[in-house]
Design an enzyme around this catalytic site. Structure first.
Site, PDB file in Angstrom:
ATOM      1  N   HIS A 214       0.828  -1.210   0.000  1.00 28.24           N
ATOM      2  CA  HIS A 214       0.000   0.000   0.000  1.00 28.24           C
ATOM      3  C   HIS A 214       0.865   1.265   0.000  1.00 28.24           C
ATOM      4  CE1 HIS A 214      -3.270   2.613   1.919  1.00 28.24           C
ATOM      5  NE2 HIS A 214      -3.850   2.131   0.850  1.00 28.24           N
ATOM      6  N   LYS A 216       3.317   4.414  -1.104  1.00 24.25           N
ATOM      7  CA  LYS A 216       3.409   5.370  -2.210  1.00 24.25           C
ATOM      8  C   LYS A 216       4.709   6.138  -2.027  1.00 24.25           C
ATOM      9  CE  LYS A 216      -1.257   4.808  -1.624  1.00 24.25           C
ATOM     10  NZ  LYS A 216      -1.939   4.282  -0.447  1.00 24.25           N
ATOM     11  N   ASP A 221      16.865  10.331  -8.416  1.00 26.89           N
ATOM     12  CA  ASP A 221      18.302  10.612  -8.349  1.00 26.89           C
ATOM     13  C   ASP A 221      18.859  10.532  -6.933  1.00 26.89           C
ATOM     14  OD1 ASP A 221      18.398  10.908 -11.063  1.00 26.89           O
ATOM     15  OD2 ASP A 221      18.325  13.092 -11.049  1.00 26.89           O
ATOM     16  N   HIS A 399      -8.935  11.376   1.948  1.00 27.18           N
ATOM     17  CA  HIS A 399      -8.112  10.164   1.913  1.00 27.18           C
ATOM     18  C   HIS A 399      -6.788  10.361   2.646  1.00 27.18           C
ATOM     19  CE1 HIS A 399      -5.783   6.923  -0.355  1.00 27.18           C
ATOM     20  NE2 HIS A 399      -6.870   6.279   0.010  1.00 27.18           N
ATOM     21  N   LYS A 401      -3.848  10.608   5.419  1.00 33.47           N
ATOM     22  CA  LYS A 401      -3.410   9.835   6.593  1.00 33.47           C
ATOM     23  C   LYS A 401      -2.374  10.679   7.323  1.00 33.47           C
ATOM     24  CE  LYS A 401      -3.679   6.755   2.863  1.00 33.47           C
ATOM     25  NZ  LYS A 401      -5.065   6.418   2.864  1.00 33.47           N
ATOM     26  N   ASP A 406       1.055  17.650  19.905  1.00 31.35           N
ATOM     27  CA  ASP A 406       1.729  18.567  20.840  1.00 31.35           C
ATOM     28  C   ASP A 406       2.696  19.549  20.185  1.00 31.35           C
ATOM     29  OD1 ASP A 406       0.319  17.297  22.804  1.00 31.35           O
ATOM     30  OD2 ASP A 406       2.030  16.240  23.669  1.00 31.35           O
TER      31      ASP A 406
END
Length: 482
Positions: A214, A216, A221, A399, A401, A406
């Site tokens: 899952h 991404k 370079d 979508h 995440k 703090d």
């Protein structure tokens, strides 16, 4: 012939007994073990199929030898050692050490971070960096769609291959089930080195279907990296009014790119058995200069890239989230498109809220999967009982995440707050121990909060009929599979 059905029954019984013995010997939590025992005993045939696909424990399996893993980690380790005046914040030292011990996630200082909250900005930046690549492009994604955006990215990668740039591309086989094989064959024909992650083909179905990559991540370079929640799909740019996609993705320049590179190359070894650890993939990084107000050496924008997977000994990201929640002093703000928390996460959230910490959870008002939406509501009600403030995002499908705590710690990546991400998927998050980045992440959360409804204002959800609550509780039983 008269005894064939008895023979089949005997074989099935032996399979069930062997499976139950294996299940017991794994010493799983009693609740999980009992659940699978009931499935195996009271759901003939279907139960063993479900266990075969979704119930096997892979954490003790070694798919990468320690020798190979050490070789893949060698260059990032050398770059880590070369850091001068590395200072770890005392408050988060135990969390940093926990990630190092569990995941070999080394902390790198002096990172420059760009935050993208929409697909337009992210994909323009990605295409610009691809266009400037000179040596290599490494990209892993859960989904790449055969749509105008997907084809545009592929064309950009193909152009770089013509210029002599190495292009390695990993896609998740199940995540891209709807994409025709001809799309990937065209990629291969252009010279892009394309590999599917854990391909699943009938009739060779295996439990691999349940363990998906899952992540991404993109590394260009060895000096520029991307990580976050966006797949390569046009919906992040051109969504409908009801289903506009809001997501968070990051561009990293600095030492943390070494960690992104290592994460990709471990995945590459997993899919190709090709061990790449040359120094040319870990070039020198541009370092951030010390602040004018504080000329003394400081560990600016300190970051760790943490990966987790069902084949590692520990659920690293989940354990990190638990520690953050239990050690929070003022607040923890969390975004997730799905909320199907494991028991440790639910316990930590409720404990933090009961101790007076301002715990906020943001989820979409409507998810893109109805079963996940229904199953999440019983968990949401449990968090409300302890004082967690739940916000429903109404300006589309969020979508993102993201977690911020703090004004000192923040994280973003591919990890949802659900069973699948914490226990079954190959995931990656970047953790920052830096006030400036935490404040920027906090601003993203609060800006999204303006597009939300506090759950107490949604009376038809909070006081829904009995039959709906019963249905949601039944669907909740499927949480580990969603």
């Amino acid at each position: 012939m008269i005894y064939i059905h008895w023979l089949i029954l005997l074989i099935y019984t032996l399979i069930i007994i062997g499976t139950i013995v294996t299940l017991l010997m794994e010493n799983r939590p009693p609740v999980k073990a009992m659940a699978w025992l009931m499935v195996l005993v009271f759901m003939p045939v279907v139960g063993i199929i479900l266990y075969f696909f979704f119930g096997q424990n892979t954490r003790k399996e070694r798919h990468i030898s320690q020798r190979s893993l050490d070789a893949l980690s060698k260059q990032s380790m050398l770059e880590f050692v070369e850091q001068k005046d590395l200072q770890l914040p005392e408050r988060h030292r135990t969390l940093i050490q926990q990630f190092v011990t569990e995941n070999w996630a080394l902390p790198f200082k002096d990172n420059n971070v760009e935050i993208y909250t929409n697909g337009h900005d992210f994909f323009l930046s990605l295409l610009r960096e691809i266009g400037q690549a000179k040596h290599h492009i490494h990209l892993v994604t859960y989904i790449i769609e055969d749509d105008p955006l997907g084809r545009l990215v592929v064309d950009a990668l193909a152009d770089k291959v013509k210029e002599g740039v190495e292009v390695r591309f990993i896609y998740d086989d199940v995540g891209c089930w709807k994409v025709k094989d001809s799309f990937f064959r065209r990629m291969t024909a252009t010279g892009i080195d394309v590999r599917p992650f854990m391909p699943v083909r009938f009739p060779a179905f295996t439990s691999k279907m349940n363990y998906r990559n899952h992540r991404k991540i993109c590394v260009i370079d060895g000096t520029t990296g991307f990580i976050g929640g966006m797949n390569i799909a046009l919906r992040y740019i051109k969504g409908t009014k009801k289903q506009r996609w809001r997501d968070t993705h990051l561009c990293i320049r600095g030492g943390a790119v070494y960690a992104l590179q290592r994460a990709f190359l471990v995945d590459w070894y997993f899919v190709s058995r090709s061990l790449i650890n040359s120094r040319q993939y870990y070039p020198p990084q541009q370092r951030l200069a010390p602040s004018v107000m504080s000329p003394a050496p400081r560990s600016l924008h300190l970051a760790q890239v943490v990966t987790s997977s069902p084949i590692s000994p520990w659920p690293e990201i989940m354990q990190g989230y638990v520690r953050i929640l239990l050690e929070a002093r003022q607040y923890v703000y969390m975004q997730s498109p799905y909320f199907l928390p494991t028991e440790p996460i639910l316990f930590a959230m409720r404990t933090a809220a009961l101790s007076g910490v301002d715990v906020r959870l943001m989820v979409p008002y409507h998810a893109d999967a109805k079963l996940a939406e229904w199953a999440s509501r019983s968990y949401i009600m449990q968090t409300l009982e302890s004082g967690v403030r739940v916000y429903y995002y109404k300006a589309g499908f969020n979508h993102s995440k993201l977690l911020v705590c703090d004004d000192s710690l923040s994280t973003c990546g591919s990890n949802n707050i659900d069973f699948r991400s914490f226990e079954n998927n190959f995931e990656s998050n970047i953790f920052f121990y830096d006030e400036a980045i935490a404040l920027r992440m906090k601003e993203v959360f609060l800006r999204d909060q303006e597009q939300c409804i506090l759950l107490t204002d949604v009376t038809h959800v909070a006081h829904r009929p009995f039959h709906k609550r019963l249905w949601e509780s039944l669907v909740r039983l499927l949480s580990p599979l969603l």
